[in-house]
Design a protein around this motif. Structure first.
Motif, PDB file in Angstrom:
ATOM      1  N   GLU A  52     -93.831 -96.328 -32.391  1.00 59.51           N
ATOM      2  CA  GLU A  52     -93.956 -97.319 -34.208  1.00 59.51           C
ATOM      3  C   GLU A  52     -92.775 -96.761 -35.098  1.00 59.51           C
ATOM      4  O   GLU A  52     -92.768 -96.822 -36.666  1.00 59.51           O
ATOM      5  N   ASP A  53     -91.784 -95.854 -34.099  1.00 59.69           N
ATOM      6  CA  ASP A  53     -90.256 -96.006 -35.342  1.00 59.69           C
ATOM      7  C   ASP A  53     -90.250 -97.047 -36.186  1.00 59.69           C
ATOM      8  O   ASP A  53     -89.403 -97.236 -37.509  1.00 59.69           O
ATOM      9  N   ILE A  54     -89.946 -98.102 -35.175  1.00 58.82           N
ATOM     10  CA  ILE A  54     -89.463 -99.723 -36.000  1.00 58.82           C
ATOM     11  C   ILE A  54     -90.155 -99.341 -37.040  1.00 58.82           C
ATOM     12  O   ILE A  54     -90.072-100.329 -38.187  1.00 58.82           O
ATOM     13  N   GLU A  55     -91.563-100.123 -37.526  1.00 63.25           N
ATOM     14  CA  GLU A  55     -92.463-100.158 -38.670  1.00 63.25           C
ATOM     15  C   GLU A  55     -91.680 -99.269 -39.455  1.00 63.25           C
ATOM     16  O   GLU A  55     -92.389 -99.208 -40.334  1.00 63.25           O
ATOM     17  N   THR A  56     -91.944 -97.726 -39.236  1.00 65.35           N
ATOM     18  CA  THR A  56     -91.535 -96.635 -40.237  1.00 65.35           C
ATOM     19  C   THR A  56     -89.991 -97.133 -40.407  1.00 65.35           C
ATOM     20  O   THR A  56     -89.510 -97.068 -42.306  1.00 65.35           O
ATOM     21  N   ILE A  57     -89.321 -97.522 -40.153  1.00 70.09           N
ATOM     22  CA  ILE A  57     -87.908 -97.868 -40.514  1.00 70.09           C
ATOM     23  C   ILE A  57     -87.541 -99.010 -41.521  1.00 70.09           C
ATOM     24  O   ILE A  57     -87.561 -99.010 -43.262  1.00 70.09           O
ATOM     25  N   LYS A  58     -88.437-100.137 -40.795  1.00 69.08           N
ATOM     26  CA  LYS A  58     -89.255-101.405 -41.622  1.00 69.08           C
ATOM     27  C   LYS A  58     -89.708-101.053 -42.975  1.00 69.08           C
ATOM     28  O   LYS A  58     -89.249-101.745 -44.069  1.00 69.08           O
ATOM     29  N   LYS A  59     -90.899-100.277 -42.724  1.00 67.81           N
ATOM     30  CA  LYS A  59     -91.064 -99.657 -44.411  1.00 67.81           C
ATOM     31  C   LYS A  59     -90.439 -98.885 -45.236  1.00 67.81           C
ATOM     32  O   LYS A  59     -90.613 -99.354 -46.223  1.00 67.81           O
ATOM     33  N   ALA A  60     -90.047 -98.433 -44.687  1.00 73.84           N
ATOM     34  CA  ALA A  60     -88.656 -97.460 -45.640  1.00 73.84           C
ATOM     35  C   ALA A  60     -87.370 -98.529 -46.114  1.00 73.84           C
ATOM     36  O   ALA A  60     -87.128 -98.199 -47.505  1.00 73.84           O
TER      37      ALA A  60
END
Length: 322
Positions: A52-60
């Motif tokens: 889920e870190d990948i999606e959090t980074i992309k959203k940021a």
């Protein structure tokens, strides 16, 4: 650029009813051992992270670009991470790490409150935001419009620590799962008043006076009171699947509680007591067939650390040479 964040221990929400025009109000403590994230400009986006870190980074990245026009050409590598959905504030710390790095790389002078707003943080609690910015013990003034204001930030005694237990059980609620709860009407104004009383005339004076026993006693009561607000959603004052651990912590430490939706639970201790207590706790867990990770939670009285890649390499070379 490298960002090293704290992780956040959540000590509770005060008033979900919004009886005075502000909802929630939160308190928390910054601990060592958060994210380490490397962010560099690049020709295209490359994310080196897991789950889920990948999606959090992309959203940021998307939110920063949409607001500030900072683009999406970055190499972002998560070198150390906070476990997801265990109650230690992973989403806020990672989002703010990425947002801060992008702001710095683009010479943007943006407050942490503004960054949090852009990144969609602080809708229910400011504890993670101010732990990221300042470290230590933090208390916010509740949500009214935008990010809740910081009311108090206090150094947390270095000789105090937390015995952290992360059991291998169902993860805590994620943001989507908690949304219908946090946007609804719940809580008890009388409980909120009692929590406020305990904070102002119990917990905070004990922190100022460095009285670990009094701080722990008030913290335990506050945690049980906070649990009453959320009892209908988690099956009681605390989650049922952490009850055996919390019972032990309540007897063996100065104060105990559950961080956010859990499953992380904690006991307040003196740092020097960790080896003895962790050995006893591991015996207790083994006896009851409970699989869990036991850690020393060290207070961190500084916010996120920002270093350039060159400075990081120089420091690494010096440490190896010594």
């Amino acid at each position: 650029m490298i960002i090293r964040t704290p992780k956040r221990l959540h000590l509770g929400l005060i008033d979900p009813t919004g009886s005075l025009g502000r909802r929630f109000g939160s308190l928390g403590v910054a601990l060592e051992g958060g994210y380490e994230v490397k962010v560099l400009p690049a020709e295209r986006l490359e994310v080196k992270a897991k789950g889920e870190d990948i999606e959090t980074i992309k959203k940021a990245l998307e939110r920063m670009n949409s607001t500030f026009g900072t683009g999406t050409g970055y190499l972002i590598e998560v070198r150390k991470a906070i476990p997801r959905h265990v109650g230690l504030g992973s989403t806020t710390q990672l989002s703010l790490a990425v947002g801060t790095a992008i702001a710095k790389l683009n010479n943007l002078n943006v407050s942490v409150e503004r960054l949090a707003e852009v990144l969609g943080r602080g809708k229910n609690s400011g504890a993670g935001i101010y732990a990221f910015a300042h470290g230590g013990f933090v208390l916010d003034g509740g949500v009214k419009e935008g990010v809740p204001p910081l009311i108090l930030r206090e150094e947390f005694p270095g000789e105090w620590a937390f015995l952290l237990v992360i059991p291998e059980v169902k993860p805590g609620l994620d943001e989507e799962e908690e949304k219908p709860i946090m946007s609804g009407n719940f809580g008890d104004v009388n409980v909120a008043m009692e929590i406020s009383h305990r904070i102002l005339l119990g917990l905070l004076p004990a922190l100022k006076e460095r009285n670990v026993r009094a701080f722990g006693e008030h913290l335990s009561v506050i945690q049980r009171l906070v649990g009453r607000h959320f009892a209908e959603f988690q099956g009681g004052e605390f989650r049922e699947d952490v009850k055996l651990i919390l019972d032990w912590l309540s007897k063996k430490t100065y104060g105990a509680g559950q961080s956010s939706w859990g499953p992380t639970v904690y006991g307040l201790i003196l740092k020097a007591e960790f080896q003895r207590l962790s050995a006893e706790l591991n015996d207790h867990l083994k006896e009851h067939g409970i699989m869990a990770k036991v850690e020393l939670g060290l207070p961190r009285n500084a916010g996120a650390e920002i270093v350039s890649e060159n400075a990081f390499l120089e420091r690494l070379i010096r440490s190896v040479a010594q």
